[in-house]
Design an enzyme around this catalytic site. Structure first.
Site, PDB file in Angstrom:
ATOM      1  N   TYR A  25      -1.527  -0.339  10.371  1.00 55.45           N
ATOM      2  CA  TYR A  25      -1.721  -0.894   9.022  1.00 55.45           C
ATOM      3  C   TYR A  25      -0.532  -0.526   8.125  1.00 55.45           C
ATOM      4  O   TYR A  25       0.003  -1.374   7.403  1.00 55.45           O
ATOM      5  CB  TYR A  25      -3.018  -0.346   8.437  1.00 55.45           C
ATOM      6  CG  TYR A  25      -3.238  -0.611   6.957  1.00 55.45           C
ATOM      7  CD1 TYR A  25      -3.677  -1.845   6.510  1.00 55.45           C
ATOM      8  CD2 TYR A  25      -2.998   0.392   6.005  1.00 55.45           C
ATOM      9  CE1 TYR A  25      -3.880  -2.088   5.162  1.00 55.45           C
ATOM     10  CE2 TYR A  25      -3.200   0.160   4.657  1.00 55.45           C
ATOM     11  CZ  TYR A  25      -3.639  -1.084   4.238  1.00 55.45           C
ATOM     12  OH  TYR A  25      -3.835  -1.315   2.892  1.00 55.45           O
ATOM     13  N   SER A  84       0.867  -1.187   0.000  1.00 53.33           N
ATOM     14  CA  SER A  84       0.000   0.000   0.000  1.00 53.33           C
ATOM     15  C   SER A  84       0.897   1.227   0.000  1.00 53.33           C
ATOM     16  O   SER A  84       2.009   1.188   0.545  1.00 53.33           O
ATOM     17  CB  SER A  84      -0.878   0.008   1.253  1.00 53.33           C
ATOM     18  OG  SER A  84      -1.512   1.268   1.408  1.00 53.33           O
TER      19      SER A  84
HETATM   20  P1  NAP Z   1     -11.815  -5.336   0.281  1.00 53.07           P
HETATM   21  O1  NAP Z   1     -12.653  -4.702  -0.768  1.00 53.07           O
HETATM   22  O2  NAP Z   1     -12.110  -5.044   1.730  1.00 53.07           O
HETATM   23  O3  NAP Z   1     -11.831  -6.914   0.046  1.00 53.07           O
HETATM   24  C1  NAP Z   1     -11.122  -7.722   0.929  1.00 53.07           C
HETATM   25  C2  NAP Z   1     -11.170  -9.148   0.481  1.00 53.07           C
HETATM   26  O4  NAP Z   1     -10.350  -9.898   1.373  1.00 53.07           O
HETATM   27  C3  NAP Z   1     -12.547  -9.768   0.537  1.00 53.07           C
HETATM   28  O5  NAP Z   1     -12.636 -10.706  -0.505  1.00 53.07           O
HETATM   29  C4  NAP Z   1     -12.560 -10.462   1.898  1.00 53.07           C
HETATM   30  O6  NAP Z   1     -13.386 -11.604   1.912  1.00 53.07           O
HETATM   31  C5  NAP Z   1     -11.133 -10.900   2.004  1.00 53.07           C
HETATM   32  N1  NAP Z   1     -10.632 -11.052   3.354  1.00 53.07           N
HETATM   33  C6  NAP Z   1     -10.678 -10.173   4.365  1.00 53.07           C
HETATM   34  N2  NAP Z   1     -10.078 -10.676   5.468  1.00 53.07           N
HETATM   35  C7  NAP Z   1      -9.654 -11.918   5.109  1.00 53.07           C
HETATM   36  C8  NAP Z   1      -8.989 -12.957   5.794  1.00 53.07           C
HETATM   37  N3  NAP Z   1      -8.628 -12.821   7.067  1.00 53.07           N
HETATM   38  N4  NAP Z   1      -8.735 -14.102   5.130  1.00 53.07           N
HETATM   39  C9  NAP Z   1      -9.109 -14.268   3.846  1.00 53.07           C
HETATM   40  N5  NAP Z   1      -9.735 -13.319   3.137  1.00 53.07           N
HETATM   41  C10 NAP Z   1     -10.008 -12.164   3.777  1.00 53.07           C
HETATM   42  O7  NAP Z   1     -10.263  -4.971   0.095  1.00 53.07           O
HETATM   43  P2  NAP Z   1      -9.490  -4.296  -1.151  1.00 53.07           P
HETATM   44  O8  NAP Z   1      -9.659  -2.840  -1.044  1.00 53.07           O
HETATM   45  O9  NAP Z   1      -9.808  -5.010  -2.401  1.00 53.07           O
HETATM   46  O10 NAP Z   1      -7.968  -4.585  -0.702  1.00 53.07           O
HETATM   47  C11 NAP Z   1      -7.237  -5.700  -1.164  1.00 53.07           C
HETATM   48  C12 NAP Z   1      -5.781  -5.507  -0.748  1.00 53.07           C
HETATM   49  O11 NAP Z   1      -5.294  -4.280  -1.284  1.00 53.07           O
HETATM   50  C13 NAP Z   1      -5.546  -5.444   0.762  1.00 53.07           C
HETATM   51  O12 NAP Z   1      -4.353  -6.102   1.080  1.00 53.07           O
HETATM   52  C14 NAP Z   1      -5.398  -3.960   1.030  1.00 53.07           C
HETATM   53  O13 NAP Z   1      -4.623  -3.686   2.175  1.00 53.07           O
HETATM   54  C15 NAP Z   1      -4.711  -3.505  -0.256  1.00 53.07           C
HETATM   55  N6  NAP Z   1      -4.886  -2.076  -0.525  1.00 53.07           N
HETATM   56  C16 NAP Z   1      -6.138  -1.560  -0.755  1.00 53.07           C
HETATM   57  C17 NAP Z   1      -6.266  -0.193  -0.970  1.00 53.07           C
HETATM   58  C18 NAP Z   1      -7.604   0.465  -1.210  1.00 53.07           C
HETATM   59  O14 NAP Z   1      -7.671   1.712  -1.198  1.00 53.07           O
HETATM   60  N7  NAP Z   1      -8.682  -0.280  -1.444  1.00 53.07           N
HETATM   61  C19 NAP Z   1      -5.138   0.629  -0.949  1.00 53.07           C
HETATM   62  C20 NAP Z   1      -3.905   0.072  -0.718  1.00 53.07           C
HETATM   63  C21 NAP Z   1      -3.790  -1.283  -0.496  1.00 53.07           C
HETATM   64  P3  NAP Z   1     -14.832 -11.634   2.643  1.00 53.07           P
HETATM   65  O15 NAP Z   1     -15.622 -10.508   2.052  1.00 53.07           O
HETATM   66  O16 NAP Z   1     -15.422 -12.955   2.322  1.00 53.07           O
HETATM   67  O17 NAP Z   1     -14.572 -11.469   4.100  1.00 53.07           O
END
Ligand code: NAP
Length: 249
Positions: A158, A144
């Site tokens: 985080y 991130s």
């Molecule tokens: P998201 O929309 O919240 O989706 C998270 C996904 O991870 C969902 O499929 C959820 O499944 C699953 N999940 C959550 N906790 C889990 C666990 N303990 N074990 C297995 N699966 C789990 O997240 P996102 O925004 O797509 O983010 C994905 C990655 O990108 C993360 O690592 C995040 O830190 C990184 N990131 C995101 C952003 C942003 O702005 N969105 C920015 C920088 C980095 P369920 O729904 O079934 O629980």
């Protein structure tokens, strides 16, 4: 390309689901890991199958060692050989300052974001590395921009977990460079997904637009494009790289 499997943690929505769809278009069979939402995972799997690829949904909390081991055993039994891993599952806590946080929160973040990624990478490389008799492969870790910005008064814990992901990516890339396994990371900026609700700011992607040089949040698919490139043979000489996908932030 011969049948080969990509395991994506946290693929039921957001960035992981976008990677599943793009990677299936490129010929990967897909393991859709998720934590809670089986219906959402099945919807992603249906999209993968509609593209003519195999899909397996597996519920496993990446912070639960036994569940992760059982997931890899199912992949061995039910899918073509593993050729890729995207360590995508990740969580944030409520927006807070360090003096308002508790140790239980830090443990959950470290167990999920860091230990979950380490364990999945270990189990994947034991299947993909030529040192272990594998055919090679690629790992992409989700870092991130928080790793470099630090997320003050938001979630420094985080940010620290994502700093760990950057270091781990560089080290593991060098460890596996002679064994047919490339290891890279992407550092998304502010992306329009559901993750922001967990920090108490469900509209963060929209309200933060003025802080982003491009003037808008990114989409999950824009991050997925970089990830799928890193997984592909087009990135055959790229390892230990960390790509910012952040609109200039
Ligand atoms: P998201 O929309 O919240 O989706 C998270 C996904 O991870 C969902 O499929 C959820 O499944 C699953 N999940 C959550 N906790 C889990 C666990 N303990 N074990 C297995 N699966 C789990 O997240 P996102 O925004 O797509 O983010 C994905 C990655 O990108 C993360 O690592 C995040 O830190 C990184 N990131 C995101 C952003 C942003 O702005 N969105 C920015 C920088 C980095 P369920 O729904 O079934 O629980």
């Amino acid at each position: 390309m011969p049948p080969s499997t990509l395991l994506i943690t946290g693929a039921s929505r957001g960035i992981g689901a976008a990677v599943a769809r793009r990677a299936a278009e490129r010929g990967f069979d897909i393991v859709v890991n998720y934590a809670r939402d089986a219906n959402a995972a099945e919807a992603v799997a249906a999209d993968v199958r509609a593209l003519g690829r195999q899909a397996l949904t597996v519920q496993a909390d990446v912070a639960d060692e036994a569940a992760v081991r059982a997931m890899f055993a199912r992949v061995d039994a039910e899918m073509p050989p593993l050729a890729g891993l995207v360590n995508n599952a990740g969580i944030v806590g409520m927006k807070s300052r360090l003096d308002e946080m508790d140790v239980a929160r830090w443990r959950l973040l470290l167990d999920t974001n860091v230990l979950g990624s380490l364990l999945c990478a270990q189990l994947a490389l034991r299947r993909m590395s030529t040192r272990h008799g594998g055919q090679g492969g690629a790992i992409v870790n989700l870092s991130s921009m928080a790793a470099t910005l630090g997320s003050p008064a938001m979630y420094v814990d985080y940010a620290a977990t994502k700093g760990a992901i950057d270091s781990f990516t560089i080290g593991l890339a060098r460890e596996l460079a002679g064994e047919g396994v490339r290891v890279n990371a992407v550092r998304p900026g502010i992306i329009d997904t559901d993750i922001h609700a967990a920090s108490g700011e469900p509209n963060r992607a929209q309200t933060s637009a003025s802080m982003i040089p491009m003037g808008r949040p990114g989409s999950a698919d824009e991050v997925a494009a970089a990830i799928v490139w890193l997984l592909s043979d087009e990135a055959s000489y790229t390892t230990g790289a960390i790509i910012d996908v952040s609109g200039g932030r």
